[in-house]
Design an enzyme around this catalytic site. Structure first.
Site, PDB file in Angstrom:
ATOM      1  N   GLU A   1       4.520   5.334  10.630  1.00 60.19           N
ATOM      2  CA  GLU A   1       3.784   4.803  11.531  1.00 60.19           C
ATOM      3  C   GLU A   1       3.672   3.921  12.454  1.00 60.19           C
ATOM      4  O   GLU A   1       3.479   3.739  13.183  1.00 60.19           O
ATOM      5  CB  GLU A   1       1.958   4.576  10.526  1.00 60.19           C
ATOM      6  CG  GLU A   1       2.199   6.703   9.776  1.00 60.19           C
ATOM      7  CD  GLU A   1       1.152   6.550   8.304  1.00 60.19           C
ATOM      8  OE1 GLU A   1       0.992   7.553   8.601  1.00 60.19           O
ATOM      9  OE2 GLU A   1       1.196   5.678   7.478  1.00 60.19           O
TER      10      GLU A   1
ATOM     11  N   GLY B   1      -7.110  -0.873  -7.234  1.00 52.95           N
ATOM     12  CA  GLY B   1      -6.641   0.796  -6.601  1.00 52.95           C
ATOM     13  C   GLY B   1      -7.063   1.994  -6.790  1.00 52.95           C
ATOM     14  O   GLY B   1      -8.403   1.865  -7.657  1.00 52.95           O
TER      15      GLY B   1
ATOM     16  N   ALA C   1      -1.634   8.104  -2.696  1.00 56.52           N
ATOM     17  CA  ALA C   1      -3.068   7.956  -3.276  1.00 56.52           C
ATOM     18  C   ALA C   1      -4.467   9.102  -3.950  1.00 56.52           C
ATOM     19  O   ALA C   1      -4.077   8.719  -5.708  1.00 56.52           O
ATOM     20  CB  ALA C   1      -3.858   7.126  -1.888  1.00 56.52           C
TER      21      ALA C   1
END
Lengths: 427, 427
Positions: free
Chosen positions: B173, B15, B318
């Protein structure tokens, strides 16, 4: 559901033939219902590119209902048809629903056939649906991934052997693209294996590859495949398929990935009606493409056996299905409008194209034959043109230019082994 | 596998954190192995767009090995890790293989968590993997398809009700995009239902949506959702989830599609090592991100609980994972090169972004706060910039411009219900 009393045409199948029929009927005094067990129209000529990581699934498939969106008299319904009640003039769905019709068009397509060896299917998947493409992509890419772990030379060799059975256009296209994937795209990404050692073996029972083309073009395609490193074995019928590999002509070829491109059979539409079918299961239709004995039922595309004289039949390709869809729409319209029926269906051969990797192709338009790079560009431009929608044309053109110039393929994803119930432990 | 005697760093998980660590270590005197149970790095911030038919899977995921291709000292291996033998300095794979390490980085990520209600999972899928996105996309689109068949008003209403649980960025979202899908994209494609009657209900147990933002921006986001037709229910905890719908505050809301965006738990890395974890299962790490008691094992990203003082922890996003990956690479490099260890990890907050549909977003960069269209463009450009590879940037930019100008979404495919064993009867 609205019923305004118009003549109701039900079309089973939203492939090339069904969609073309719907579009041409939509301009007339009809109510149209398209039934399909999938929500998308699939551009099958490029499905092998999705299976080999070159294109995304959404670049070659489009929701049927959005393709018919502007025709307000056309309804799309997602459902799996399992039979026809011709006396009651209804289509029967597998879940027990019925849809009544005035005229019915069966455009249900074909599936791969294993010539009485259905037990081969788990070992040698065929390529007809988006799920098939995902499965084949996963198997091809996983073979390289597994080989990267191994030190045993024999097992590594088996994992890096790809056997493709059947050398029609799909088989040739798969073989060429897998060879490029191994020799070019993946070359720098592995540390323990040399992906260029991969063997791609294309097996064909007949005497030559791409039998629909002239001898000259077929021989050129075979040389182009050889240049890509593909081993072509014509005149070899496969006698056994297993998880370990294939057997051909007494020889056993260990291969972890086996792909089936050797044959198709029509959907069971002939069984639904109890009418004669040819060996491939196709309904033998009348010259106006109606089903003998059922004036209000037509069969088109891969569902239909359409005689062309001299024992030949109309080929099972997209342009033929589209011509048949358009023709049947005209027949139905003439009936309703009381005009004279058009003459019998006549197939117009617009040409034959096949591609071998990203630099060679063969094109036979009848009046001209092309091979090599020029043929490849002709093939590419023709396929971009026939894609539906400007957006898809742009996206596919971008993908191809990218592959052409960098050798990189963007859709190298291993997905879907447990799509409905994925293992949830992350990492 | 080659072993040239260099220090071998094994990274579990490709990731954001794992990949960043690999890239920064690659410049040093290391041999690096990245282990992941999937072959792709996933750009999770845009996964909701794949789930709502806006982007193709291959636009937001990239093979890990191709991302590390130019680093010749980095090997990628596809495999599922199931434990660590810290005494033997080996990672244990689920299939019995072992991979020895000198230093280990655990970057195994998180999965969704149901707070002791694992039985809700089949009814309320979460969004962490490409397969999750395919499942959610299939459920959303299938609900409209099924409603198109129905005449029963109650059942139709249930099919057209979408409940999203959890109003963090992913929930907001998803809700905004589903509302746009119903009110705009699908509007002209159905004949028997009016897709604009779809209800999108966003449920949040806390007092406000997007709790990581200031009150002002959160309130703006709520108004923007309301404008899109989303019903926001803050202060409501879900007490029951079933195939029929959800229960919140004593009220039952019939809903055919329920999506889970309410919580995550770390992978079982803490269990592998038998070390203390926080409530979310994250390893409580030392200030240099090593695991207490294991000087040669580090945990980063969603696997790690990194204290920031005042009871706060580094957020599971992230940019934080990337900072941690880079930092740990520096710590390991300093050790090997005999340099002084860097100071304790310090998180730098580069800002917070969230988007609400295709016209509004909120951006908090600390020194400036934005909302509305300008924020949306900032969000869009930032995300295109952070995507990996020019090709993906071009493809996503094309997809977004297309959606922005036409309202059409190209990835409206229902696939994968039986991906490994698809029903083969065509139609």
């Amino acid at each position: 559901m609205t019923d305004k009393g118009e003549h109701h045409v039900v079309i089973v199948g939203g492939g090339f033939g069904g969609l073309e029929a719907a579009r041409h009927l939509a301009a007339g005094p009809f109510r149209i219902t398209v039934l399909d067990r999938r929500n998308h129209h699939l551009f099958q000529p490029l499905l092998y590119q999705a299976a080999t990581a070159s294109l995304a699934l959404s670049e070659i498939a489009w929701p049927i209902r959005s393709l018919l969106s502007r025709h307000k008299n056309a309804t799309t319904l997602l459902g799996a048809v399992g039979g026809v009640d011709a006396a009651g003039k209804s289509v029967l769905l597998e879940d027990g629903r019925r849809v009544a019709y005035d005229t019915l068009i069966l455009a249900t397509g074909a599936r791969h056939a294993y010539f009485g060896h259905d037990e081969w299917e788990p070992h040698a998947p065929g390529l007809k649906t988006l799920e098939d493409a995902t499965t084949i992509r996963r198997r091809i890419l996983s073979a390289f991934e597994q080989a990267e772990w191994l030190t045993d030379a024999d097992e590594r060799r088996r994992l890096l052997t790809f056997a493709i059975i059947g050398a029609g256009p799909t088989g040739v296209e798969l073989a060429g693209t897998i060879a490029e994937l191994a020799h070019e795209t993946l070359r720098r990404d592995f540390r323990n294996i040399d992906t260029r050692e991969a063997r791609v073996v294309l097996v064909e029972a007949g005497p030559c590859i791409l039998a629909a083309f002239t001898e000259d073009l077929s021989a050129y395609a075979e040389r182009a495949l050889a240049r890509l490193g593909v081993e072509v074995r014509t005149g070899h019928a496969v006698s056994q398929c297993s998880a370990e590999g294939i057997e051909l002509g007494g020889e056993f070829l260990p291969a972890a990935t086996i792909l089936w491109a050797a044959g198709v059979a029509a959907s069971p539409a002939a069984e639904w009606l109890g009418v004669p079918a040819d060996r491939a299961g196709r309904v033998v239709v009348a010259p106006d493409l109606s089903v003998p004995g059922f004036a209000d039922i037509f069969a088109i595309g891969d569902t239909a056996h359409v005689a062309m004289g001299e024992g030949r039949t109309v080929p099972g390709i997209a342009p033929a299905a589209k011509q048949e869809g358009r023709y049947v729409a005209g027949v139905i319209r003439a009936r309703i409008e009381g005009k004279p029926a058009p003459g019998p269906f006549a197939y117009r051969n617009d040409g034959n194209l096949a591609t071998i990797g990203k630099r060679a192709a063969i094109v036979d338009l009848g009046w001209i034959k092309l091979k090599g790079r020029l043929a490849w560009w002709t093939w590419g431009i023709a396929h971009v043109y026939f894609l539906i929608g400007l957006r898809n044309r742009l996206a596919v053109a971008l993908s191809w230019l990218w592959i052409y110039s960098t050798g990189q393929r963007s859709a190298r994803l291993i997905t879907g082994a447990n799509a409905e119930n994925p293992e949830r432990r992350p990492q």
